[in-house]
Design a protein around this motif. Structure first.
Motif, PDB file in Angstrom:
ATOM      1  N   ASP A  91       0.873  -1.389   0.136  1.00 43.07           N
ATOM      2  CA  ASP A  91       0.115   0.109   0.051  1.00 43.07           C
ATOM      3  C   ASP A  91       0.823   1.088   0.096  1.00 43.07           C
ATOM      4  O   ASP A  91       0.400   2.184  -0.640  1.00 43.07           O
ATOM      5  CB  ASP A  91      -0.984   0.029   1.224  1.00 43.07           C
ATOM      6  N   SER A  92       2.036   1.211   0.685  1.00 42.37           N
ATOM      7  CA  SER A  92       2.945   2.193   0.670  1.00 42.37           C
ATOM      8  C   SER A  92       3.490   2.718  -0.552  1.00 42.37           C
ATOM      9  O   SER A  92       3.912   3.657  -0.514  1.00 42.37           O
ATOM     10  CB  SER A  92       4.095   2.157   1.945  1.00 42.37           C
ATOM     11  N   VAL A  93       3.574   2.121  -1.441  1.00 36.04           N
ATOM     12  CA  VAL A  93       4.092   2.443  -2.863  1.00 36.04           C
ATOM     13  C   VAL A  93       3.193   2.370  -3.931  1.00 36.04           C
ATOM     14  O   VAL A  93       3.257   2.500  -5.027  1.00 36.04           O
ATOM     15  CB  VAL A  93       5.355   1.388  -3.266  1.00 36.04           C
ATOM     16  N   LYS A  94       2.152   2.101  -3.647  1.00 36.73           N
ATOM     17  CA  LYS A  94       0.770   2.010  -4.853  1.00 36.73           C
ATOM     18  C   LYS A  94       0.770   3.342  -5.508  1.00 36.73           C
ATOM     19  O   LYS A  94       0.611   4.336  -5.010  1.00 36.73           O
ATOM     20  CB  LYS A  94      -0.446   1.565  -4.351  1.00 36.73           C
ATOM     21  N   LEU A 135       9.628   9.686  -5.060  1.00 41.75           N
ATOM     22  CA  LEU A 135      10.082   9.061  -3.764  1.00 41.75           C
ATOM     23  C   LEU A 135      10.029   9.991  -2.461  1.00 41.75           C
ATOM     24  O   LEU A 135      10.287  11.188  -2.702  1.00 41.75           O
ATOM     25  CB  LEU A 135      11.606   8.932  -4.059  1.00 41.75           C
ATOM     26  N   LYS A 136       9.855   9.255  -1.338  1.00 41.47           N
ATOM     27  CA  LYS A 136       9.921  10.028  -0.108  1.00 41.47           C
ATOM     28  C   LYS A 136      10.947   9.573   0.697  1.00 41.47           C
ATOM     29  O   LYS A 136      11.550   8.653   0.678  1.00 41.47           O
ATOM     30  CB  LYS A 136       8.332   9.642   0.334  1.00 41.47           C
ATOM     31  N   PRO A 137      11.097  10.189   1.827  1.00 43.97           N
ATOM     32  CA  PRO A 137      12.246   9.831   2.510  1.00 43.97           C
ATOM     33  C   PRO A 137      12.134   8.481   3.325  1.00 43.97           C
ATOM     34  O   PRO A 137      13.077   7.951   3.542  1.00 43.97           O
ATOM     35  CB  PRO A 137      12.372  10.914   3.766  1.00 43.97           C
ATOM     36  N   GLU A 138      10.826   8.364   3.557  1.00 46.36           N
ATOM     37  CA  GLU A 138      10.435   6.901   4.345  1.00 46.36           C
ATOM     38  C   GLU A 138      10.630   5.747   3.188  1.00 46.36           C
ATOM     39  O   GLU A 138      10.619   4.683   3.595  1.00 46.36           O
ATOM     40  CB  GLU A 138       9.121   6.787   4.527  1.00 46.36           C
ATOM     41  N   ASP A 139      10.939   5.927   1.886  1.00 42.15           N
ATOM     42  CA  ASP A 139      11.386   4.870   0.811  1.00 42.15           C
ATOM     43  C   ASP A 139      12.905   4.345   1.051  1.00 42.15           C
ATOM     44  O   ASP A 139      13.271   3.810   0.594  1.00 42.15           O
ATOM     45  CB  ASP A 139      11.192   5.313  -0.562  1.00 42.15           C
ATOM     46  N   THR A 140      13.645   5.228   1.850  1.00 44.78           N
ATOM     47  CA  THR A 140      15.013   5.050   2.224  1.00 44.78           C
ATOM     48  C   THR A 140      15.160   3.675   2.739  1.00 44.78           C
ATOM     49  O   THR A 140      14.531   3.106   3.871  1.00 44.78           O
ATOM     50  CB  THR A 140      15.442   5.953   3.119  1.00 44.78           C
TER      51      THR A 140
END
Length: 121
Positions: A62-65, A86-91
Motif C-alpha cells: 500500500d505504501s508504494v501503490k 520518492l519519499k524519505p520513508e522509501d530509504t
C-alpha cells in the motif's frame, strides 16, 4: 539454485525517481514470480512489489501503490522497479528475489547484497 544481483540505487531528492534492476541467473526455468523487497534501518524486510511471469499480474505494498511500477523481461531474466515520487520513508536497502505463486508467494532465490536507496534533500 537461483542467484540475483540488484543495481540502480543511489541518493535522490524527495520527489525524484530511480529505476532499479535485477538480473536473475541459475535455475531460472522454475521461476514464475519475482519480487522487490526493502529493509529500512531498524525494520524487517518487507515485500514492496511482485510480478508473476505468466500473465504479468502485479501486487504492491500500500505504501508504494501509484508511485512504483514493477516490470520484467523474461527473455533477459531481468526485473525492474521504477520508483517515482520518492519519499524519505522509501530509504532502505532494496533486494530482489524469485520464486512462485501458489495462493501465496514462495521465495527461494539466494538473497543478494541489495542496492541502497537514500531519499534525502
Amino acid at each position: 539454485q537461483v542467484q540475483v544481483v540488484e543495481s540502480g540505487g543511489g541518493l535522490v531528492q524527495p520527489g525524484g525517481s530511480l529505476r532499479l534492476s535485477c538480473v536473475v541467473s541459475g535455475s531460472t526455468f522454475s521461476i514464475s514470480a519475482m519480487g522487490w523487497f526493502r529493509r529500512a534501518p531498524g525494520k524487517q524486510r518487507e515485500l514492496v512489489a511482485a510480478i508473476t511471469s505468466g500473465d504479468g499480474s502485479t501486487d504492491y505494498a500500500d505504501s508504494v501503490k501509484g508511485r512504483f511500477i514493477i516490470s520484467r523481461d523474461n527473455a533477459k531474466n531481468m526485473m525492474y522497479l521504477q520508483m517515482n515520487s520518492l519519499k524519505p520513508e522509501d530509504t532502505a536497502v532494496y533486494y530482489c528475489n524469485a520464486g512462485y505463486y501458489s495462493g501465496s508467494y514462495v521465495w527461494y532465490g539466494s538473497w543478494g547484497q541489495g542496492t541502497q536507496v537514500t531519499v534525502s534533500s
